[in-house]
Every structure is written in structure tokens, then in C-alpha cells.
Design an enzyme around this catalytic site. Sequence first.
Site, short mmCIF file in Angstrom:
data_model
loop_
_atom_site.label_atom_id
_atom_site.label_comp_id
_atom_site.label_asym_id
_atom_site.label_seq_id
_atom_site.Cartn_x
_atom_site.Cartn_y
_atom_site.Cartn_z
CB SER A 17 2.44 0.22 -9.83
OG SER A 17 4.05 0.59 -9.58
N GLY B 273 -6.24 9.72 -6.05
CA GLY B 273 -7.61 9.44 -6.01
C GLY B 273 -8.21 11.07 -5.74
CE1 TYR C 113 1.94 -0.93 -4.28
CE2 TYR C 113 3.76 -0.65 -5.77
CZ TYR C 113 2.71 -0.11 -5.25
OH TYR C 113 2.00 0.89 -6.00
N1 LIG Z 1 2.57 7.26 -5.53
C1 LIG Z 1 3.08 6.57 -6.31
O1 LIG Z 1 4.43 6.74 -6.77
C2 LIG Z 1 2.31 5.42 -7.09
C3 LIG Z 1 2.91 4.55 -8.23
C4 LIG Z 1 2.31 3.47 -8.66
C5 LIG Z 1 1.15 3.17 -8.35
N2 LIG Z 1 0.28 3.92 -7.27
C6 LIG Z 1 -0.96 3.57 -6.82
O2 LIG Z 1 -1.78 4.57 -6.80
C7 LIG Z 1 -2.76 4.44 -5.95
C8 LIG Z 1 -3.24 5.54 -5.04
O3 LIG Z 1 -1.64 5.63 -4.22
P1 LIG Z 1 -1.32 7.23 -3.74
O4 LIG Z 1 0.16 7.33 -4.42
O5 LIG Z 1 -2.21 8.41 -4.23
O6 LIG Z 1 -1.30 7.07 -2.30
P2 LIG Z 1 -2.23 7.65 -1.08
O7 LIG Z 1 -2.05 9.24 -1.03
O8 LIG Z 1 -1.54 6.94 -0.08
O9 LIG Z 1 -3.61 7.32 -1.32
C9 LIG Z 1 -4.10 5.96 -1.13
C10 LIG Z 1 -5.51 6.02 -1.12
O10 LIG Z 1 -6.07 4.79 -1.03
C11 LIG Z 1 -6.87 4.73 0.39
N3 LIG Z 1 -6.48 3.49 1.00
C12 LIG Z 1 -5.60 2.78 1.63
N4 LIG Z 1 -6.09 1.70 2.20
C13 LIG Z 1 -7.20 1.65 1.82
C14 LIG Z 1 -8.33 0.97 2.44
N5 LIG Z 1 -7.82 -0.43 3.00
N6 LIG Z 1 -9.63 0.90 2.21
C15 LIG Z 1 -9.95 2.10 1.42
N7 LIG Z 1 -9.07 3.01 1.02
C16 LIG Z 1 -7.95 2.83 1.22
C17 LIG Z 1 -6.24 5.72 1.16
O11 LIG Z 1 -7.25 6.20 2.16
P3 LIG Z 1 -7.06 5.88 3.92
O12 LIG Z 1 -5.54 6.17 4.19
O13 LIG Z 1 -8.24 6.79 4.29
O14 LIG Z 1 -7.33 4.57 3.71
C18 LIG Z 1 -6.01 6.73 0.11
O15 LIG Z 1 -7.15 7.54 -0.13
C19 LIG Z 1 -2.62 3.19 -4.89
O16 LIG Z 1 -3.07 2.02 -5.50
C20 LIG Z 1 -0.91 3.10 -5.34
O17 LIG Z 1 -0.44 1.89 -5.27
C21 LIG Z 1 1.06 5.27 -6.56
#
Ligand SMILES: NC(=O)c1ccc[n+]([C@@H]2O[C@H](COP(=O)([O-])OP(=O)(O)OC[C@H]3O[C@@H](n4cnc5c(N)ncnc54)[C@H](OP(=O)(O)O)[C@@H]3O)[C@@H](O)[C@H]2O)c1
Length: 249
Positions: free
Chosen positions: A137, A19, A150
Site C-alpha cells: 500500500s 483479488g 496498517y
Molecule cells: N482498497 C484500497 O484502497 C487498498 C489500498 C492499498 C492496499 N490495499 C490492499 O489490497 C488488498 C485487498 O484489499 P481490497 O481493497 O480488495 O479489500 P477487500 O475487498 O476487503 O478484499 C479483501 C480480501 O481479503 C480477504 N481476507 C480478509 N481477511 C482474510 C483472512 N483472514 N483470511 C483470508 N482472506 C481474508 C477478504 O475475504 P473475506 O472477507 O472472505 O475474509 C477479501 O477477499 C489488501 O491487502 C489491502 O490492504 C487496498
Amino acid sequence: MKKLENKVAVITGGTTGIGLAAARLFASEGAKVIVTGSNPKTLDVARAELAGVAEVVASDAGSAKDIAALVAHVTDKHGGVDVLFLNAGIAKFAPIGDLDESVFDELFRVNVKGPWLALKSFAPKLRRGGSVILNTSVVGNLGMAGSTAYAATKAAVRSFARTAAAELAGAGVRVNAVSPGPIETPIYGKMGMPAEALKGFAESITAQVPLSRFGRPEEIAKAALFLASDDASYITAEEIVVDGGLSNV
Ligand SMILES: NC(=O)c1ccc[n+]([C@@H]2O[C@H](COP(=O)([O-])OP(=O)(O)OC[C@H]3O[C@@H](n4cnc5c(N)ncnc54)[C@H](OP(=O)(O)O)[C@@H]3O)[C@@H](O)[C@H]2O)c1
């Protein structure tokens, strides 16, 4: 001409990882960007990092009250929304027998109810020509051990993209998903795994990826930008997989 000139873009979960990369990219393409997060510490860091780039708003993705306040804030300030990247999400992995019910509930609250609430509340505010991007994902389509809850949340979100695309087409709004493979973000550090186990997990995933590495958040942000922009004007209800070949080779 920038790809998102004069567009208003809301990114849920834009304080870290994918994000945050999307916020920077969308802003560099001319968008007025609003990002959300729920953790006061990362919200503060993001406010400093995104100063002059994006507005950072505290908003729990799974709270109807917070989402209503976010919609009111954004529309009071900007009138409407052109791009909605529903990216906020959490991940927890454990074999079925070891996964707590409370973890299951929180995964569904944030990852499924969250985007549903946002779709419901933002839909009337989306401008014609607008684009919604849901972050799914690859595990939503795989049988990856340890991912029952998940993966099911992400399969549900994939389904939202189809149904919302059908419902919003008449309003001139496209709805798509971007489906990341393993991407190097802080999400892995939040899964509660000991460092050694996390290292083994990362190595075993890397070994399965034809491109032999984790992806970078910017690589997902670019796919989201494509879907957000008029370059994808005839694409709706689709899911773009960005996974280094993991799910097809
Ligand atoms: N990284 C991977 O390998 C991967 C793979 C497939 C899909 N994804 C998807 O990509 C998306 C982003 O993940 P990322 O990998 O970039 O992880 P990340 O760095 O942990 O980012 C997650 C974001 O979501 C926010 N968030 C979490 N819980 C929240 C809540 N209750 N309300 C509002 N914001 C919330 C976090 O902010 P706060 O901590 O401030 O709440 C953070 O800004 C997710 O949907 C994840 O499932 C990631």
C-alpha cells in the site's frame, strides 16, 4: 497467446475487491485460478460469481493450519503453482491512542503473518518461471495520520518482497509488490467508520490524488498481471505503485 496460458494462480483474498478483479483477469488470460477468503457469506457470493472462472477455497490467511491445507489441496490437484498473489488483507485506521491492541494484533496476524506463512509454505511448490506478487500500500511509505499499525504491516510486506526475491531467485521465481493507492473496494466499509466519517475520509483522500478519483480494482489487477506474466521477466524485488500520482506529486 494468452499471458498466463496453462499457469496455476493462487490469489489469497480473492472473494471481493482487488483479488476478485485479479481472479477474473488471470482466468481470462488462461490461468487456472484458486482464490481464498475467510468470511462464509462472501465466500458463498464469490462461489456463485466465479463459477466456471475460479475455484473458491475457505482459508484463513493468518492460520498456519489453513495455509498448509491450502497448499496440500492446490498441489494435489495441480502439481505446483506458477503465480501466487498474496493479496488478502484488512485495514483499520485510528490515531495511536485510540487503536486497540487487539486490532493491532489482528492487522499483523492477517497482513504480515499471513503472507509470511504463505511464502514459507508455497515456496517449495513454486515452479521455475513463477511469480509472487505481494499487495502492499502507498501508506507503507507515507506518514498518513491514523495508519500506524496498517502502514507498518504494509512496510513489512514490502520488505518481504525484497528478501523473498533474494531467496527465490535461484529457483527461478520472481517476487514483487504492487502498491495501491486508494481503490474503490469493500475494504472501506469494513473499517467500522460511520457513513458520514467515511464519506469525509474518502473526500479528503480524493482531494490529494492528482487524478482526482479512487482507482478501480481492475487497475491493480492489471499491474499484478504484468508482474505475474513473462512481460516482467527481468523484474524482481520491485514495487509498482498504482496510485493516481498520490505519493509522488
Ligand atoms: N482498497 C484500497 O484502497 C487498498 C489500498 C492499498 C492496499 N490495499 C490492499 O489490497 C488488498 C485487498 O484489499 P481490497 O481493497 O480488495 O479489500 P477487500 O475487498 O476487503 O478484499 C479483501 C480480501 O481479503 C480477504 N481476507 C480478509 N481477511 C482474510 C483472512 N483472514 N483470511 C483470508 N482472506 C481474508 C477478504 O475475504 P473475506 O472477507 O472472505 O475474509 C477479501 O477477499 C489488501 O491487502 C489491502 O490492504 C487496498
